[in-house]
Design an enzyme around this catalytic site. Sequence first.
Site, PDB file in Angstrom:
ATOM      1  N   GLY A 230       7.696   5.375   9.517  1.00 46.43           N
ATOM      2  CA  GLY A 230       7.678   4.973  10.912  1.00 46.43           C
ATOM      3  C   GLY A 230       9.025   5.188  11.578  1.00 46.43           C
TER       4      GLY A 230
ATOM      5  N   LYS B 157      17.887   2.976   3.335  1.00 42.88           N
ATOM      6  CA  LYS B 157      17.045   3.889   4.114  1.00 42.88           C
ATOM      7  C   LYS B 157      17.407   3.893   5.596  1.00 42.88           C
ATOM      8  CE  LYS B 157      12.828   2.698   3.608  1.00 42.88           C
ATOM      9  NZ  LYS B 157      11.420   2.853   4.027  1.00 42.88           N
ATOM     10  N   SER B 158      17.619   2.701   6.157  1.00 42.73           N
ATOM     11  CA  SER B 158      17.888   2.617   7.589  1.00 42.73           C
ATOM     12  C   SER B 158      19.142   3.382   7.970  1.00 42.73           C
ATOM     13  CB  SER B 158      18.024   1.144   8.006  1.00 42.73           C
ATOM     14  OG  SER B 158      16.804   0.469   7.874  1.00 42.73           O
TER      15      SER B 158
ATOM     16  N   ARG C 272       0.779  -6.625   5.397  1.00 43.86           N
ATOM     17  CA  ARG C 272       1.539  -7.198   4.282  1.00 43.86           C
ATOM     18  C   ARG C 272       1.317  -8.699   4.112  1.00 43.86           C
ATOM     19  NH1 ARG C 272       7.139  -3.654   4.879  1.00 43.86           N
ATOM     20  NH2 ARG C 272       6.361  -1.856   3.697  1.00 43.86           N
TER      21      ARG C 272
ATOM     22  N   ASP D 225      11.452  -7.020   6.058  1.00 44.50           N
ATOM     23  CA  ASP D 225      11.041  -6.227   4.907  1.00 44.50           C
ATOM     24  C   ASP D 225      11.082  -7.019   3.603  1.00 44.50           C
ATOM     25  OD1 ASP D 225      10.569  -3.940   6.387  1.00 44.50           O
ATOM     26  OD2 ASP D 225      12.600  -3.168   6.139  1.00 44.50           O
TER      27      ASP D 225
ATOM     28  N   ARG E  65       6.510  -2.029  -0.890  1.00 44.47           N
ATOM     29  CA  ARG E  65       7.051  -3.375  -1.032  1.00 44.47           C
ATOM     30  C   ARG E  65       6.062  -4.328  -1.716  1.00 44.47           C
ATOM     31  NH1 ARG E  65      11.851  -2.618   1.025  1.00 44.47           N
ATOM     32  NH2 ARG E  65      12.075  -1.309   2.889  1.00 44.47           N
TER      33      ARG E  65
ATOM     34  N   GLN F  70      13.517  -0.094  15.647  1.00 43.95           N
ATOM     35  CA  GLN F  70      13.043   1.278  15.827  1.00 43.95           C
ATOM     36  C   GLN F  70      12.821   1.591  17.298  1.00 43.95           C
ATOM     37  OE1 GLN F  70       9.628   1.878  13.311  1.00 43.95           O
ATOM     38  NE2 GLN F  70      10.780   1.545  11.424  1.00 43.95           N
TER      39      GLN F  70
END
Length: 439
Positions: free
Chosen positions: A101, A21-22, A351, A320, A393, A174
């Site tokens: 995000g 994804k990144s 989380r 993550d 997750r 980010q």
Amino acid sequence: MTVTVHPAAALAGRPALPADKSVAHRAALFAAIADGESEIVGFSDAADPQSTVACLRALGVAFEERPDVLGADGTPSLFVRGRGLDGLSAPDGPLDCGNSGTTMRLLAGLLAGRPFTTTLVGDASLSGRPMGRIARPLGQMGARIGMTDGHAPLVVEGAPLSSITYRLPVASAQVKSAVLLAGLSASGTTTVVEPVATRDHTERMLGLDVLVRGGERHVSVDGGTTVRARQWVVPRDVSAAAFFLVAGSIAEAATIQLSGVGLNPTRSGVLDVLRAMGADVRVSNERERGGEPLGDLRVEAPGGLVGVEIGGAIVPNLIDEIPVLAVAAACAQGRTVIRDAEELRVKETDRIEAIADVLRAMGADVQERPDGLVIEGGRGLKGAEVDARDDHRIAMSAAVAALVADGPTTIHGAEAAAVSFPGFWDALESVAAGSVEAG
């Protein structure tokens, strides 16, 4: 969606992993502002990167899949007709970032220097995540960022920007990337100083200068830098691989192989931690594509894990993966301490609390701390009914724990896995045949 996962005596196979994804987010963004047509090989079909594509389309960027051009894994390449920074156009309405995000924060940086105003919105989860951390540096550069109590919707009023040197108060790739993207539109050289290294996809993919001084990383970009059109290759997601690496490490018997996984050193901390716990994880066929290292992974059941301490500089490297590493810790012998992970409190859900609740429901001895967890392993897990809290997750970590529990585990909100891993439940079934039952 509810999924019931039954315990599996043995795991084996080659599960299909999603694209990283990144890297996918950044490939789409950089191709959009490039000077011509780019090709993205292996783009992700997960919800988050698709949110980035949808927002860029609303800014006037054309994306096209060509069925006759397939990547090595058989997926169509995504072609992007870059418009350059100056070619982006004002959208007709708010840009919907969904649950992503990364989409919201990186777009805020990209749009901070554009001569129009844009509103960025997201779902309920994204609207609860902190955005002041990007508004502060972008404001110092000259942009005007409107928020409600530090949260989205974000109203980005583009303006002429001045370069800054910004020292990150919190380790965040980010925030770093948002400032560097704004730096493309600023006068002079913009530098981000990282006391603790975070994932470095942005600087790798843009070929930016990085200096290390006194143990800190200084990443710089010159205003007016042109992003050149090129072919981007997106590796398989190491964060997705982590679920199968942990599953193979806690099972009674396992042989799982994972191909083309990204091995960026700022992302591969999960391998280091699992090996420290005693996992049998091997890497082969290492190579580099599109500036990113990748390789093939093989995990076999090691016959038992041991508890470890996880904290300090490695935490941003595996933030993550901590929920699924907590599952490994619950199955290991001895105590595992996870600290310096307070960032997990402001993800899609809290989380730390969420994975603690899942593991406690399954019989584990877990204590919460403000910045992490203390897990006394080796008690044995039992099947239970758990809530994923709309967090991908947490849903997938619960499924991994369920594979070694005594009795079936029912996971509510299992559809959340599609945010990052649309094929997760099929992939899990492929290595644990007969264990996954959708309801």
